[in-house]
Enzyme design. Sequence first.
Site, PDB file in Angstrom:
ATOM      1  N   ASP A 196       0.532   5.118 -25.586  1.00 28.31           N
ATOM      2  CA  ASP A 196      -0.255   6.330 -25.371  1.00 28.31           C
ATOM      3  C   ASP A 196      -1.720   5.978 -25.574  1.00 28.31           C
ATOM      4  O   ASP A 196      -2.155   5.723 -26.704  1.00 28.31           O
ATOM      5  CB  ASP A 196       0.191   7.411 -26.355  1.00 28.31           C
ATOM      6  CG  ASP A 196      -0.566   8.718 -26.170  1.00 28.31           C
ATOM      7  OD1 ASP A 196      -1.427   8.793 -25.272  1.00 28.31           O
ATOM      8  OD2 ASP A 196      -0.302   9.669 -26.938  1.00 28.31           O
ATOM      9  N   TYR A 253     -13.786  15.638 -17.185  1.00 17.87           N
ATOM     10  CA  TYR A 253     -13.156  14.510 -16.494  1.00 17.87           C
ATOM     11  C   TYR A 253     -14.199  13.712 -15.721  1.00 17.87           C
ATOM     12  O   TYR A 253     -14.232  12.475 -15.769  1.00 17.87           O
ATOM     13  CB  TYR A 253     -12.069  15.025 -15.556  1.00 17.87           C
ATOM     14  CG  TYR A 253     -11.323  13.945 -14.818  1.00 17.87           C
ATOM     15  CD1 TYR A 253     -10.325  13.216 -15.450  1.00 17.87           C
ATOM     16  CD2 TYR A 253     -11.619  13.661 -13.487  1.00 17.87           C
ATOM     17  CE1 TYR A 253      -9.633  12.217 -14.775  1.00 17.87           C
ATOM     18  CE2 TYR A 253     -10.935  12.670 -12.803  1.00 17.87           C
ATOM     19  CZ  TYR A 253      -9.944  11.957 -13.450  1.00 17.87           C
ATOM     20  OH  TYR A 253      -9.268  10.975 -12.776  1.00 17.87           O
ATOM     21  N   LYS A 297     -15.526   9.695 -16.037  1.00 22.24           N
ATOM     22  CA  LYS A 297     -15.563   8.764 -14.909  1.00 22.24           C
ATOM     23  C   LYS A 297     -16.972   8.231 -14.672  1.00 22.24           C
ATOM     24  O   LYS A 297     -17.149   7.059 -14.312  1.00 22.24           O
ATOM     25  CB  LYS A 297     -15.017   9.443 -13.647  1.00 22.24           C
ATOM     26  CG  LYS A 297     -13.534   9.773 -13.716  1.00 22.24           C
ATOM     27  CD  LYS A 297     -12.701   8.521 -13.963  1.00 22.24           C
ATOM     28  CE  LYS A 297     -11.215   8.802 -14.006  1.00 22.24           C
ATOM     29  NZ  LYS A 297     -10.417   7.598 -14.283  1.00 22.24           N
ATOM     30  N   ASP A 315      -1.894  10.151  -5.232  1.00 22.76           N
ATOM     31  CA  ASP A 315      -0.666  10.541  -4.538  1.00 22.76           C
ATOM     32  C   ASP A 315       0.493  10.569  -5.530  1.00 22.76           C
ATOM     33  O   ASP A 315       1.363   9.701  -5.539  1.00 22.76           O
ATOM     34  CB  ASP A 315      -0.386   9.553  -3.403  1.00 22.76           C
ATOM     35  CG  ASP A 315       0.804   9.959  -2.554  1.00 22.76           C
ATOM     36  OD1 ASP A 315       1.219  11.124  -2.651  1.00 22.76           O
ATOM     37  OD2 ASP A 315       1.312   9.120  -1.798  1.00 22.76           O
ATOM     38  N   ARG A 316       0.470  11.577  -6.405  1.00 24.22           N
ATOM     39  CA  ARG A 316       1.535  11.721  -7.384  1.00 24.22           C
ATOM     40  C   ARG A 316       1.681  13.192  -7.721  1.00 24.22           C
ATOM     41  O   ARG A 316       0.756  13.983  -7.564  1.00 24.22           O
ATOM     42  CB  ARG A 316       1.257  10.893  -8.636  1.00 24.22           C
ATOM     43  CG  ARG A 316      -0.034  11.217  -9.318  1.00 24.22           C
ATOM     44  CD  ARG A 316      -0.389  10.208 -10.404  1.00 24.22           C
ATOM     45  NE  ARG A 316       0.553  10.248 -11.521  1.00 24.22           N
ATOM     46  CZ  ARG A 316       0.442   9.450 -12.585  1.00 24.22           C
ATOM     47  NH1 ARG A 316      -0.528   8.557 -12.643  1.00 24.22           N
ATOM     48  NH2 ARG A 316       1.300   9.541 -13.580  1.00 24.22           N
TER      49      ARG A 316
END
EC number: 1.1.1.-
Length: 287
Positions: A87, A178, A182, A214-215
């Site tokens: 984790d 977020y 980044k 793509d998940r």
Amino acid sequence: MKVLLLTGLGALFFAYYWDDNFDPASLQGARVLLTGASAGVGEELAYHYARLGSHLVLTAHTEALLQKVVGNCRKLGAPKVFYIAADMASPEAPESVVQFALDKLGGLDYLVLNHIGGVPAGTRARTPQATRWLMQVNFLSYVQLTSRALPSLTDSKGSLVVVSSLLGRVPTSFSTPYSAAKFALDSFFGSLRRELDVQDVNVAITMCVLGLRDRASAAEAVRGVTRVKAAPGPKAALAVIRGGATRAAGVFYPWRFHLLCLLRRWLPRPRAWFIRQDLNVTAAAAA
């Protein structure tokens, strides 16, 4: 004039991606530590490396998913593949993951940083604790993994491959914490590249700017907020691998993201318009 400029730039990018001197044989026997390997682009990266004959250590949060990916990698021909569930929200995890990889592989040629942790699009990290969690997973753990692996990568003249996001180059709405993480990645690894260069350390850093992952978790996080379609995982993963293997400074997938990053500097108003077209502002503001 603007249309001609964009068309010309597009032609240059196509020429670049078709002529990158990628040699698949260069990855045979390469020692690779890959994070975020249990799903999406990370899973596809693992499968590509396995087909190319690389020796792998895979890590992600969920052990059951990792075990499935490890089994598939073995079927695809990976000569060595190990896994460690970890984790990255835990400050102790990055060092233990790198040490595990060094113990199993005897060194590293590639460190591929791909794991992410986020909040649903349209929401904010509403507490300092939530923001700290985001920064630990999406930025600080990257720094810790890099710091621990850098001596081995220096010995092997290896490569750091950092899978980031368009949100680390172009600010957009409803993704504040977020996006901040980044942007921190882009700044940290850009500065590190300069430091390694002036010190004559032969470690390449490849920054990969990808679109929507793509998940299932990524699709759920942006449901109703963005109109952007996810990039196909296998194709995005192959672009990352090609960039890392050729020691490219940057990878953009889809390639049009490079144009959008350039628009940020050259034509800020059109850039803002393009971004707005991809957002469902009403849904995001209500989240």
